[in-house]
Design a protein around this motif. Structure first.
Motif, PDB file in Angstrom:
ATOM      1  N   ALA A 128       0.831  -1.208   0.000  1.00 26.03           N
ATOM      2  CA  ALA A 128       0.000   0.000   0.000  1.00 26.03           C
ATOM      3  C   ALA A 128       0.865   1.257   0.000  1.00 26.03           C
ATOM      4  N   ALA A 129       2.053   1.156   0.609  1.00 28.00           N
ATOM      5  CA  ALA A 129       2.980   2.294   0.640  1.00 28.00           C
ATOM      6  C   ALA A 129       3.835   2.367  -0.624  1.00 28.00           C
ATOM      7  N   GLY A 130       3.680   1.376  -1.527  1.00 24.62           N
ATOM      8  CA  GLY A 130       4.441   1.373  -2.773  1.00 24.62           C
ATOM      9  C   GLY A 130       5.898   0.964  -2.595  1.00 24.62           C
ATOM     10  N   ILE A 131       6.183   0.244  -1.522  1.00 18.49           N
ATOM     11  CA  ILE A 131       7.558  -0.169  -1.241  1.00 18.49           C
ATOM     12  C   ILE A 131       7.768  -1.593  -1.745  1.00 18.49           C
ATOM     13  N   PRO A 132       8.772  -1.830  -2.581  1.00 18.06           N
ATOM     14  CA  PRO A 132       9.069  -3.185  -3.041  1.00 18.06           C
ATOM     15  C   PRO A 132       9.272  -4.110  -1.834  1.00 18.06           C
ATOM     16  N   TYR A 133       8.677  -5.294  -1.918  1.00 19.87           N
ATOM     17  CA  TYR A 133       8.596  -6.191  -0.761  1.00 19.87           C
ATOM     18  C   TYR A 133       8.825  -7.627  -1.202  1.00 19.87           C
ATOM     19  N   VAL A 134       9.635  -8.333  -0.425  1.00 18.05           N
ATOM     20  CA  VAL A 134       9.892  -9.753  -0.661  1.00 18.05           C
ATOM     21  C   VAL A 134       9.737 -10.462   0.675  1.00 18.05           C
ATOM     22  N   GLU A 135       9.141 -11.647   0.658  1.00 16.63           N
ATOM     23  CA  GLU A 135       9.071 -12.451   1.874  1.00 16.63           C
ATOM     24  C   GLU A 135       9.357 -13.909   1.543  1.00 16.63           C
ATOM     25  N   ASP A 136       9.794 -14.624   2.559  1.00  9.93           N
ATOM     26  CA  ASP A 136      10.070 -16.060   2.449  1.00  9.93           C
ATOM     27  C   ASP A 136      11.112 -16.378   1.377  1.00  9.93           C
ATOM     28  N   ARG A 137      12.123 -15.525   1.272  1.00  8.64           N
ATOM     29  CA  ARG A 137      13.225 -15.745   0.323  1.00  8.64           C
ATOM     30  C   ARG A 137      14.534 -15.418   1.033  1.00  8.64           C
ATOM     31  N   CYS A 138      15.577 -16.135   0.699  1.00  9.98           N
ATOM     32  CA  CYS A 138      16.887 -15.916   1.304  1.00  9.98           C
ATOM     33  C   CYS A 138      17.727 -14.981   0.435  1.00  9.98           C
ATOM     34  N   LEU A 139      18.233 -13.914   1.034  1.00 10.44           N
ATOM     35  CA  LEU A 139      19.104 -12.973   0.313  1.00 10.44           C
ATOM     36  C   LEU A 139      20.283 -13.673  -0.343  1.00 10.44           C
ATOM     37  N   ALA A 140      20.951 -14.548   0.424  1.00  5.92           N
ATOM     38  CA  ALA A 140      22.161 -15.203  -0.082  1.00  5.92           C
ATOM     39  C   ALA A 140      21.845 -16.126  -1.259  1.00  5.92           C
ATOM     40  N   VAL A 141      20.728 -16.816  -1.188  1.00  3.68           N
ATOM     41  CA  VAL A 141      20.335 -17.704  -2.291  1.00  3.68           C
ATOM     42  C   VAL A 141      20.020 -16.882  -3.535  1.00  3.68           C
ATOM     43  N   GLU A 142      19.262 -15.810  -3.373  1.00  5.97           N
ATOM     44  CA  GLU A 142      18.921 -14.965  -4.520  1.00  5.97           C
ATOM     45  C   GLU A 142      20.169 -14.322  -5.124  1.00  5.97           C
ATOM     46  N   ARG A 143      21.103 -13.919  -4.259  1.00  5.59           N
ATOM     47  CA  ARG A 143      22.355 -13.357  -4.756  1.00  5.59           C
ATOM     48  C   ARG A 143      23.088 -14.387  -5.605  1.00  5.59           C
ATOM     49  N   ALA A 144      23.169 -15.624  -5.112  1.00  6.98           N
ATOM     50  CA  ALA A 144      23.871 -16.675  -5.846  1.00  6.98           C
ATOM     51  C   ALA A 144      23.156 -17.024  -7.146  1.00  6.98           C
ATOM     52  N   LEU A 145      21.828 -17.149  -7.104  1.00  6.76           N
ATOM     53  CA  LEU A 145      21.069 -17.500  -8.312  1.00  6.76           C
ATOM     54  C   LEU A 145      21.186 -16.424  -9.390  1.00  6.76           C
ATOM     55  N   GLY A 146      21.217 -15.167  -8.936  1.00  8.26           N
ATOM     56  CA  GLY A 146      21.321 -14.060  -9.885  1.00  8.26           C
ATOM     57  C   GLY A 146      22.755 -13.708 -10.228  1.00  8.26           C
ATOM     58  N   ARG A 147      23.695 -14.453  -9.621  1.00  6.89           N
ATOM     59  CA  ARG A 147      25.123 -14.180  -9.825  1.00  6.89           C
ATOM     60  C   ARG A 147      25.420 -12.698  -9.589  1.00  6.89           C
ATOM     61  N   LEU A 148      24.832 -12.161  -8.526  1.00  6.36           N
ATOM     62  CA  LEU A 148      24.977 -10.743  -8.221  1.00  6.36           C
ATOM     63  C   LEU A 148      26.123 -10.509  -7.266  1.00  6.36           C
ATOM     64  N   SER A 149      26.765  -9.391  -7.444  1.00  4.34           N
ATOM     65  CA  SER A 149      27.833  -8.975  -6.529  1.00  4.34           C
ATOM     66  C   SER A 149      27.976  -7.471  -6.633  1.00  4.34           C
ATOM     67  N   ARG A 150      28.279  -6.840  -5.513  1.00  5.39           N
ATOM     68  CA  ARG A 150      28.547  -5.406  -5.497  1.00  5.39           C
ATOM     69  C   ARG A 150      30.033  -5.151  -5.609  1.00  5.39           C
ATOM     70  N   VAL A 151      30.821  -6.227  -5.594  1.00  5.42           N
ATOM     71  CA  VAL A 151      32.275  -6.117  -5.683  1.00  5.42           C
ATOM     72  C   VAL A 151      32.671  -6.118  -7.149  1.00  5.42           C
ATOM     73  N   SER A 152      33.413  -5.114  -7.555  1.00  2.00           N
ATOM     74  CA  SER A 152      33.839  -5.094  -8.953  1.00  2.00           C
ATOM     75  C   SER A 152      35.014  -6.050  -9.141  1.00  2.00           C
ATOM     76  N   GLY A 153      35.053  -6.696 -10.310  1.00  2.00           N
ATOM     77  CA  GLY A 153      36.041  -7.717 -10.609  1.00  2.00           C
ATOM     78  C   GLY A 153      37.384  -7.171 -10.772  1.00  2.00           C
TER      79      GLY A 153
END
Length: 136
Positions: free
Chosen positions: A111-136
């Protein structure tokens, strides 16, 4: 529910409510893994002054900066109060870890227009998306 990997890719700082100093708990290992991959972690835990070598704050309201992502490591019943505070404080996104679900909290965030996720693990999603904030 919002796209978890899109939210994660657009986040630089993760405020972890319920961060733990116990290395055997996911509330420690998941944020630590996110730090290793380049995200800045701000722990929220009223019982300690520091976690991961970073100052911990007793509540979301005590965090002295805008809230990028609020990551919740609290029981589902406690998630509602955390989400209400996150919305009130203008969080950019809210993420409830795997096993944490609260329909009322979801409705409030949406209702506040804020992106929301539940029942998901940050670390798993990071790994699945091959995401990193560290530049190579």
């Amino acid at each position: 529910m919002s796209d978890p990997r899109e939210i994660l890719a657009g986040t630089s700082t993760i405020v972890v409510v319920g961060a733990s100093r116990d290395p055997d708990k996911p509330a420690h290992s998941v944020p630590m893994q996110m730090m290793r991959h380049g995200w800045r972690i701000v722990p929220v835990n009223p019982f300690v002054s520091e976690i991961f070598g970073v100052r911990a704050y007793p509540s979301l309201a005590d965090v002295p900066e805008p809230l990028d992502m609020v990551n919740v490591f609290r029981p589902s019943a406690d998630a509602l109060d955390v989400v209400k505070a996150a919305v009130e404080l203008g969080a950019r996104s809210i993420w409830l870890q795997q096993g944490i679900v609260n329909a009322q909290a979801r409705r409030i965030a949406e209702a506040a227009g804020i992106p929301y996720v539940e029942d998901r693990c940050l670390a798993v999603e990071r790994a699945l998306g091959r995401l990193s904030r560290v530049s190579g």
